[in-house]
Design a protein around this motif. Structure first.
Motif, short mmCIF file in Angstrom:
data_model
loop_
_atom_site.label_atom_id
_atom_site.label_comp_id
_atom_site.label_asym_id
_atom_site.label_seq_id
_atom_site.Cartn_x
_atom_site.Cartn_y
_atom_site.Cartn_z
N ALA A 230 1.30 -0.98 -0.15
CA ALA A 230 0.20 0.18 -0.01
C ALA A 230 1.23 1.30 0.31
CB ALA A 230 -1.36 -0.16 1.08
N ILE A 231 1.74 1.91 1.14
CA ILE A 231 2.38 2.16 1.06
C ILE A 231 3.39 2.23 -0.83
CG2 ILE A 231 4.66 3.71 1.62
CD1 ILE A 231 3.78 2.11 4.87
N GLN A 232 3.74 1.79 -0.80
CA GLN A 232 4.50 1.83 -2.50
C GLN A 232 3.89 2.09 -3.97
OE1 GLN A 232 6.13 -2.62 -3.34
NE2 GLN A 232 8.06 -1.56 -2.43
N GLY A 233 2.55 1.84 -3.19
CA GLY A 233 1.59 2.41 -4.31
C GLY A 233 1.24 3.54 -4.39
N TYR A 234 1.29 4.16 -3.08
CA TYR A 234 0.89 5.82 -2.16
C TYR A 234 1.56 6.65 -2.89
CZ TYR A 234 0.80 10.13 0.93
OH TYR A 234 0.54 11.29 0.69
N GLN A 239 10.03 -0.04 -6.27
CA GLN A 239 11.25 0.09 -6.05
C GLN A 239 11.61 0.46 -4.15
OE1 GLN A 239 13.57 -1.83 -7.76
NE2 GLN A 239 11.42 -2.22 -9.18
N MET A 240 10.42 1.16 -4.26
CA MET A 240 10.73 2.09 -2.30
C MET A 240 10.81 0.50 -1.46
SD MET A 240 8.28 4.57 -0.53
CE MET A 240 8.61 5.44 1.23
N ASP A 241 11.65 1.46 -0.43
CA ASP A 241 12.41 0.77 1.02
C ASP A 241 10.78 0.80 1.33
OD1 ASP A 241 12.59 -1.23 2.69
OD2 ASP A 241 14.86 -1.26 2.16
N ALA A 242 10.27 0.20 1.20
CA ALA A 242 8.99 0.05 2.41
C ALA A 242 9.45 -0.21 4.12
CB ALA A 242 7.43 -0.42 1.54
N ASP A 243 9.82 -1.71 4.33
CA ASP A 243 10.25 -1.63 5.06
C ASP A 243 10.93 -1.25 6.23
OD1 ASP A 243 9.50 -4.06 5.54
OD2 ASP A 243 10.88 -5.12 4.45
N GLU A 244 11.49 -0.16 5.04
CA GLU A 244 12.69 1.34 6.04
C GLU A 244 11.94 2.36 6.31
OE1 GLU A 244 15.48 3.21 8.04
OE2 GLU A 244 15.93 1.38 6.70
#
Length: 475
Positions: A230-234, A239-244
């Motif tokens: 969801a965060i990457q979609g936002y 490629q975004m590091d959602a965990d970080e």
């Protein structure tokens, strides 16, 4: 005549007030005590705790039980289902509405609401009234000048924005401190990973930037993998590091241990009343010496422990299996292990099930596919000649192979799988190859299975019942 009713799904678990984990089939009460200790350690600083688990692993049920456990210890607890409120412009409104449920000094809560107006973007008076029960005209003078102008003031002056944040946090901290005299407030946020991405991110931001105060602990019941998506979609980037990114908001992560699948299967066996079928007096007259219950339950728990399906999927499998059983006569032979295995594939792997039902695989294909799917179990094979239960998976395999190769008329579809040498010892007739069973042992297994009555009929009568193409025989 008493009519029997079957359940389409597992009912929501009753949570007794005095003993919240009394009906927990997963033995998770011990983790509530551990997490309560964690809450107390961070009480004075406040923190965000992520209760992590895949969808369908029982997080919400555990939260409900733990919340009652905390209530019994005189904790103030709040529950916020983010998914149910993601239509609002700002989650702060709904979160304040939950905070109001603590009760107590209305004047102090009004002050919190009043200062919240300056950190909300374009929130009308009616929406604030709907969620908090407080009209903007009823709170402090700072709000009565016109909520419509607040958004513009907020954007124009950064200094004013910072002051508004500080004022809100100060009033919130005073309100929380007044309530958290003995224990911290525990604020549960559930279903965040199901929200639309923009709302999920806004919830995280509100929790971290506005509610980062002493005496309040947030517990996020989430599937981190889905929340990360969801965060990457936002942000529009896979490629975004959602965990970080999530580490900025989450202080502690806690993963509930995997459930005891054997206990869960036994609970489902009871809840769906399989005993009404297996322990029917007439059925016991025909098949009482075959230990159908033991074969069914042990095969189910062994396979499900290996597959590691989530609890919701397992529930669906048991529900469908029980419904399909209702089409068997009391005197109709059942292969409990094979029947369960086929029912499982019907629910969890429809494509593979259709290949079996339409005989799109050769016997060798089925053998190889079976061993690939259950490689860990096959590598640790137990004694196949268990004189009581015959529950070893390799015995299930050879029974499946024999029945798969048998027509409704009792003929072999691909020819006999085994024949016999001059000393009457079985040997493979088809060139079958197993990764885990020698050719000699496989021939012995197939021969032993073939001599038994249950391998004379094939699988079509089982498929017909699993597909609900036979009448249900329910009184």
């Amino acid at each position: 005549m008493t009519r029997t009713y079957l359940k389409p799904r597992l009912e929501e678990i009753e949570i007794p007030m005095e003993n919240p984990f009394a009906h927990c089939a997963l033995g998770r009460g011990q983790y509530a005590q551990i997490l309560t200790d964690v809450v107390n350690v961070y009480a004075h600083s406040g923190c965000v705790l992520a209760l992590e688990g895949q969808w369908g692993t029982g997080k919400t049920t555990f939260v409900r039980m733990w919340r009652q456990y905390l209530a019994n210890l005189n904790y103030h607890t709040l529950y916020f289902n983010a998914w149910e409120t993601d239509y609002t412009a700002d989650p702060l409104i709904a979160m304040l509405a939950e905070l109001k449920e603590i009760g107590g000094d209305t004047e102090n809560f009004n002050k919190v609401v009043a200062t919240s107006g300056r950190v909300l973007l374009a929130v009308g008076k009616g929406l604030l009234k709907k969620f908090t029960g407080i009209h903007a005209d009823e709170v402090a003078d700072s709000v009565t000048d016109g909520m419509e102008e607040i958004g513009q003031d907020f954007l124009k002056e950064y200094a004013g924005q910072k002051a508004s944040f500080r004022k809100f946090k100060q009033k919130l901290q005073e309100f929380v401190a007044d309530k958290a005299t003995e224990h911290p407030i525990v604020f549960f946020i559930d279903e965040l990973d199901r929200c639309n991405p923009a709302y999920a991110v806004k919830v995280l931001e509100r929790v971290k930037h506005l509610f980062d105060i002493p005496n309040i602990i947030f517990v996020l019941a989430v599937n981190k993998q889905q929340l990360g998506c969801a965060i990457q979609g936002y942000f529009g980037s896979s490629q975004m590091d959602a965990d970080e990114y999530l580490r900025r908001f989450i202080d502690i992560e806690y993963t509930l241990p995997e459930p005891d699948m054997e206990k869960f299967c036994k609970m489902l066996y009871d809840k769906y009343e399989f005993g009404q079928f297996f322990h029917n007096n007439k059925r016991l007259e025909y098949f009482g010496n075959r230990n159908e219950t033991g074969v069914f339950t042990e095969t189910a728990s062994r396979i499900l422990q290996h597959l590691r399906l989530n609890l919701r999927e397992v529930d669906k499998i048991f529900a469908h299996t029980r419904l399909a059983l209702a089409s068997f006569d009391t005197n109709t032979y059942l292969l409990p292990d094979v029947f369960f295995l086929l029912s499982l594939w019907k629910v969890s792997d429809a494509t593979f099930y259709e290949k079996l039902r339409n005989h799109k695989l050769s016997v060798q294909d089925l053998l190889s596919e079976f061993e690939n799917r259950f490689s860990d179990i096959m590598e640790k094979r137990s004694d196949i000649y268990d004189p009581v239960r015959y529950v070893a998976l390799d015995y299930t395999l050879v029974t499946l192979l024999n029945c798969y190769n048998t027509t409704d008329q009792g003929l072999c579809k691909e020819g006999d799988l085994v024949d016999y040498d001059e000393d009457s010892k079985p040997r493979l007739q088809l060139p079958l190859n197993s990764k885990y069973i020698s050719k000699t042992e496989l021939a012995n297994l197939l021969s032993d299975s073939r001599r038994r009555e249950h391998c004379r009929y094939g699988l079509s009568y089982i498929f017909k019942r699993i597909d609900l193409l036979s009448p249900l025989r329910i009184n």
